[in-house]
Scaffold this motif. Structure first.
Motif, PDB file in Angstrom:
ATOM      1  N   GLY A   1       0.846  -1.184   0.000  1.00 53.77           N
ATOM      2  CA  GLY A   1       0.000   0.000   0.000  1.00 53.77           C
ATOM      3  C   GLY A   1       0.885   1.239   0.000  1.00 53.77           C
ATOM      4  N   TYR A   2       0.302   2.384  -0.334  1.00 51.83           N
ATOM      5  CA  TYR A   2       1.091   3.616  -0.380  1.00 51.83           C
ATOM      6  C   TYR A   2       1.728   3.955   0.972  1.00 51.83           C
ATOM      7  N   ASP A   3       1.086   3.566   2.060  1.00 45.50           N
ATOM      8  CA  ASP A   3       1.596   3.922   3.384  1.00 45.50           C
ATOM      9  C   ASP A   3       2.432   2.823   4.031  1.00 45.50           C
ATOM     10  N   ASP A   4       2.549   1.692   3.393  1.00 44.23           N
ATOM     11  CA  ASP A   4       3.359   0.606   3.965  1.00 44.23           C
ATOM     12  C   ASP A   4       4.837   0.996   3.979  1.00 44.23           C
ATOM     13  N   GLU A   5       5.562   0.471   4.946  1.00 46.51           N
ATOM     14  CA  GLU A   5       7.013   0.638   4.929  1.00 46.51           C
ATOM     15  C   GLU A   5       7.620  -0.500   4.118  1.00 46.51           C
ATOM     16  N   ILE A   6       8.375  -0.130   3.103  1.00 47.34           N
ATOM     17  CA  ILE A   6       9.031  -1.114   2.249  1.00 47.34           C
ATOM     18  C   ILE A   6      10.352  -1.489   2.915  1.00 47.34           C
ATOM     19  N   PRO A   7      10.570  -2.757   3.208  1.00 42.94           N
ATOM     20  CA  PRO A   7      11.824  -3.124   3.880  1.00 42.94           C
ATOM     21  C   PRO A   7      13.026  -2.947   2.952  1.00 42.94           C
ATOM     22  N   THR A   8      14.090  -2.420   3.496  1.00 40.48           N
ATOM     23  CA  THR A   8      15.319  -2.300   2.714  1.00 40.48           C
ATOM     24  C   THR A   8      16.020  -3.656   2.634  1.00 40.48           C
ATOM     25  N   ILE A   9      16.747  -3.847   1.538  1.00 39.25           N
ATOM     26  CA  ILE A   9      17.591  -5.044   1.456  1.00 39.25           C
ATOM     27  C   ILE A   9      19.067  -4.645   1.483  1.00 39.25           C
ATOM     28  N   THR A  10      19.352  -3.402   1.868  1.00 40.24           N
ATOM     29  CA  THR A  10      20.747  -2.952   1.902  1.00 40.24           C
ATOM     30  C   THR A  10      21.559  -3.690   2.963  1.00 40.24           C
ATOM     31  N   TYR A  11      20.897  -4.332   3.909  1.00 44.81           N
ATOM     32  CA  TYR A  11      21.623  -5.164   4.881  1.00 44.81           C
ATOM     33  C   TYR A  11      22.254  -6.366   4.177  1.00 44.81           C
ATOM     34  N   ILE A  12      21.640  -6.767   3.074  1.00 43.82           N
ATOM     35  CA  ILE A  12      22.097  -7.937   2.318  1.00 43.82           C
ATOM     36  C   ILE A  12      22.917  -7.490   1.108  1.00 43.82           C
ATOM     37  N   ILE A  13      22.413  -6.464   0.403  1.00 46.61           N
ATOM     38  CA  ILE A  13      23.028  -5.967  -0.828  1.00 46.61           C
ATOM     39  C   ILE A  13      23.163  -4.451  -0.688  1.00 46.61           C
ATOM     40  N   PRO A  14      24.299  -3.959  -0.226  1.00 53.60           N
ATOM     41  CA  PRO A  14      24.434  -2.518   0.033  1.00 53.60           C
ATOM     42  C   PRO A  14      24.122  -1.634  -1.175  1.00 53.60           C
ATOM     43  N   SER A  15      24.428  -2.086  -2.379  1.00 53.81           N
ATOM     44  CA  SER A  15      24.202  -1.250  -3.555  1.00 53.81           C
ATOM     45  C   SER A  15      22.722  -1.072  -3.895  1.00 53.81           C
ATOM     46  N   ALA A  16      21.847  -1.784  -3.226  1.00 54.94           N
ATOM     47  CA  ALA A  16      20.413  -1.653  -3.487  1.00 54.94           C
ATOM     48  C   ALA A  16      19.869  -0.285  -3.086  1.00 54.94           C
ATOM     49  N   TRP A  17      20.659   0.481  -2.330  1.00 55.82           N
ATOM     50  CA  TRP A  17      20.150   1.766  -1.835  1.00 55.82           C
ATOM     51  C   TRP A  17      19.685   2.674  -2.967  1.00 55.82           C
ATOM     52  N   ILE A  18      20.409   2.663  -4.085  1.00 59.14           N
ATOM     53  CA  ILE A  18      20.046   3.616  -5.144  1.00 59.14           C
ATOM     54  C   ILE A  18      18.680   3.275  -5.759  1.00 59.14           C
ATOM     55  N   SER A  19      18.391   1.986  -5.914  1.00 60.22           N
ATOM     56  CA  SER A  19      17.076   1.580  -6.431  1.00 60.22           C
ATOM     57  C   SER A  19      15.982   1.903  -5.421  1.00 60.22           C
ATOM     58  N   GLU A  20      16.303   1.730  -4.151  1.00 58.48           N
ATOM     59  CA  GLU A  20      15.308   2.007  -3.109  1.00 58.48           C
ATOM     60  C   GLU A  20      15.012   3.504  -3.018  1.00 58.48           C
ATOM     61  N   TRP A  21      16.037   4.320  -3.140  1.00 59.69           N
ATOM     62  CA  TRP A  21      15.813   5.770  -3.090  1.00 59.69           C
ATOM     63  C   TRP A  21      15.028   6.230  -4.311  1.00 59.69           C
ATOM     64  N   GLU A  22      15.221   5.546  -5.427  1.00 58.16           N
ATOM     65  CA  GLU A  22      14.454   5.859  -6.626  1.00 58.16           C
ATOM     66  C   GLU A  22      12.967   5.578  -6.387  1.00 58.16           C
ATOM     67  N   LEU A  23      12.660   4.464  -5.717  1.00 57.00           N
ATOM     68  CA  LEU A  23      11.264   4.165  -5.377  1.00 57.00           C
ATOM     69  C   LEU A  23      10.679   5.260  -4.489  1.00 57.00           C
ATOM     70  N   ALA A  24      11.483   5.717  -3.542  1.00 53.36           N
ATOM     71  CA  ALA A  24      11.007   6.762  -2.627  1.00 53.36           C
ATOM     72  C   ALA A  24      10.681   8.046  -3.390  1.00 53.36           C
ATOM     73  N   ASP A  25      11.534   8.405  -4.340  1.00 53.48           N
ATOM     74  CA  ASP A  25      11.316   9.642  -5.094  1.00 53.48           C
ATOM     75  C   ASP A  25      10.217   9.496  -6.146  1.00 53.48           C
ATOM     76  N   LEU A  26      10.322   8.498  -6.978  1.00 47.89           N
ATOM     77  CA  LEU A  26       9.451   8.438  -8.149  1.00 47.89           C
ATOM     78  C   LEU A  26       8.060   7.904  -7.859  1.00 47.89           C
ATOM     79  N   LEU A  27       7.931   7.074  -6.812  1.00 46.95           N
ATOM     80  CA  LEU A  27       6.594   6.578  -6.443  1.00 46.95           C
ATOM     81  C   LEU A  27       6.137   7.111  -5.089  1.00 46.95           C
ATOM     82  N   GLY A  28       6.994   7.885  -4.419  1.00 45.66           N
ATOM     83  CA  GLY A  28       6.625   8.459  -3.132  1.00 45.66           C
ATOM     84  C   GLY A  28       6.452   7.419  -2.046  1.00 45.66           C
ATOM     85  N   LEU A  29       7.164   6.314  -2.156  1.00 43.88           N
ATOM     86  CA  LEU A  29       7.007   5.231  -1.187  1.00 43.88           C
ATOM     87  C   LEU A  29       7.875   5.457   0.044  1.00 43.88           C
TER      88      LEU A  29
END
Length: 114
Positions: A63-91
């Protein structure tokens, strides 16, 4: 092309990826989101090293208000894709800051339908 897609509940995504991911076998490509109207479908993509067109995809809905869990604990480089989700979809992605891809005066969450 071989695509193995696994649908998991959002709260179990990190656990499922942690159990699957072997950095010697798999390369994390990206996570992307598609606004379904009222909710978002998220997909985490992996490609297998040394094999052409072999992919593993983890899929979850949020849902729009759900917290999406990060996987940067497993794959540190995932941060850039996750930040893109935050910006482009407002998640609300765990640990992600908004403003990396969008200027403050640009439309917010431009990939969201409503």
């Amino acid at each position: 092309m071989k695509v193995d897609e696994v649908k998991v509940p959002l709260r179990e995504v990190r656990k499922a990826i942690k159990e699957f991911y072997n950095p010697d076998e798999w390369h994390f490509i990206t996570v992307n989101g598609t606004d379904l109207g009222g909710k978002v479908e998220l997909k985490w993509f992996f490609a297998k090293y040394g094999e052409k067109e072999v992919f593993k995809v983890f899929t979850a809905e949020a849902g729009y208000d759900d917290e999406i869990p990060t996987i940067t604990y497993i794959i540190p480089s995932a941060w850039i894709s996750e930040w893109e989700l935050a910006d482009l979809l407002g998640l609300n992605v765990e640990g992600a800051k908004k403003g990396l891809f969008l200027e403050p005066d640009s439309p917010q969450a431009p990939l969201r339908r409503g």
